[in-house]
Scaffold this motif. Structure first.
Motif, PDB file in Angstrom:
ATOM      1  N   TYR A  47       0.824  -1.133  -0.100  1.00  0.00           N
ATOM      2  CA  TYR A  47       0.085  -0.103   0.018  1.00  0.00           C
ATOM      3  C   TYR A  47       0.794   1.375  -0.050  1.00  0.00           C
ATOM      4  O   TYR A  47       0.674   2.343  -0.842  1.00  0.00           O
ATOM      5  N   ARG A  56      -7.529   2.075  -1.394  1.00  0.00           N
ATOM      6  CA  ARG A  56      -9.131   2.410  -1.600  1.00  0.00           C
ATOM      7  C   ARG A  56      -9.418   1.768  -3.297  1.00  0.00           C
ATOM      8  O   ARG A  56     -10.416   1.223  -3.181  1.00  0.00           O
ATOM      9  N   VAL A  57      -8.863   2.371  -4.186  1.00  0.00           N
ATOM     10  CA  VAL A  57      -9.337   2.021  -5.371  1.00  0.00           C
ATOM     11  C   VAL A  57      -7.978   2.105  -6.209  1.00  0.00           C
ATOM     12  O   VAL A  57      -7.217   2.764  -6.385  1.00  0.00           O
ATOM     13  N   SER A 181     -13.716 -10.521  -4.993  1.00  0.00           N
ATOM     14  CA  SER A 181     -12.965  -9.665  -5.139  1.00  0.00           C
ATOM     15  C   SER A 181     -12.855  -9.496  -6.864  1.00  0.00           C
ATOM     16  O   SER A 181     -12.225  -8.557  -7.600  1.00  0.00           O
ATOM     17  N   LEU A 184     -14.853  -6.752  -7.781  1.00  0.00           N
ATOM     18  CA  LEU A 184     -14.554  -5.409  -7.159  1.00  0.00           C
ATOM     19  C   LEU A 184     -12.917  -5.265  -7.449  1.00  0.00           C
ATOM     20  O   LEU A 184     -12.152  -5.331  -6.629  1.00  0.00           O
ATOM     21  N   TYR A 187     -10.764  -2.850  -5.473  1.00  0.00           N
ATOM     22  CA  TYR A 187     -10.546  -3.168  -4.113  1.00  0.00           C
ATOM     23  C   TYR A 187      -9.789  -4.510  -3.661  1.00  0.00           C
ATOM     24  O   TYR A 187      -9.837  -5.043  -2.623  1.00  0.00           O
ATOM     25  N   LEU A 190      -7.369  -4.375  -0.668  1.00  0.00           N
ATOM     26  CA  LEU A 190      -8.180  -4.654   0.811  1.00  0.00           C
ATOM     27  C   LEU A 190      -8.638  -6.109   1.051  1.00  0.00           C
ATOM     28  O   LEU A 190      -8.545  -6.623   1.752  1.00  0.00           O
ATOM     29  N   THR A 191      -9.565  -6.651  -0.267  1.00  0.00           N
ATOM     30  CA  THR A 191      -9.777  -7.857  -0.062  1.00  0.00           C
ATOM     31  C   THR A 191      -8.641  -9.011   0.313  1.00  0.00           C
ATOM     32  O   THR A 191      -9.059 -10.068   0.935  1.00  0.00           O
TER      33      THR A 191
END
Length: 216
Positions: A47, A56-57, A181, A184, A187, A190-191
């Protein structure tokens, strides 16, 4: 009645001995906990390295306009980070598992049951690893994250019949999160952090309090 109770107790003991001989029961909840913490640290590093909006995206459109050198550096970084997380997790998991086995007086951890467990898990894991390398080769980074979750979940389910059945539930959660996931893609990181981080922490704590704390 006392005689029936003795017969029932004897059958229970026999069943327990048979289960111990056929299943690998030395998996430590602390192994799951350490794996989750290591995965979270790895997610934070990724990250930080790939800019804040990746949590976030993930901006795959932005990555697509970069030249081949930049994309290759990103892919190399992801592979290296994943390998470091994997190796560190294996070392921590081995340590806690061996420690639990010694406390239970089980002696050598590398036995027939552990070998069956390893073989049951290694086939989907190696298959998934090669598949993910193929996705990276074709710049399908957004599919790599859910693929790791899905293949890992399949490995857990396949291996659960050779160890604690609780592992099966974790496997279904990993697969479900991986499939989510896929839809999405922004993300993915995040997942991934939830699947390999948070879920492992919850699983590890649950296993520790269920099987180890009472016998400690």
């Amino acid at each position: 009645m006392p005689e029936s109770h003795e017969h029932l107790q004897t059958l229970t003991e026999i069943r327990s001995l048979m289960e111990r001989s056929s299943k690998f029961l030395s998996l430590s909840g602390l192994s799951g906990l350490s794996a989750g913490l290591i995965a979270l640290v790895g997610s934070i590093v990724v990250y930080t390295q790939l800019q804040a909006d990746w949590l976030r995206v993930i901006n795959y459109d932005r990555l697509a306009v970069y030249d081949d050198a930049v994309r290759d550096s990103v892919k190399s970084f992801l592979v290296i980070a994943a390998l470091i997380v994997l190796v560190t997790t294996l070392l921590a998991g081995t340590y806690f598992t061996v420690r639990k086995a010694r406390r239970q007086g089980l002696g050598n951890v590398w036995n027939t049951s552990s070998q069956r467990l390893l073989w049951a898990m290694i086939v989907p894991l190696v298959t998934g690893g090669v598949f993910c390398l193929g996705l990276l080769f074709y710049d399908l980074i957004w599919l790599t994250f859910p693929a790791t979750l899905i293949f890992y979940g399949l490995a857990l389910i396949n291996g659960s019949k050779h160890t604690l059945r609780d592992v099966e539930s974790l496997g279904y959660c990993e697969i479900g999160l991986g499939l989510l996931s896929v839809f999405l893609p922004g993300y993915n990181l995040l997942t991934w952090a939830i699947g390999f981080g948070a879920l492992h922490i919850v699983y590890g704590l649950a296993m520790y309090y269920k099987y180890e704390r009472t016998s400690a």
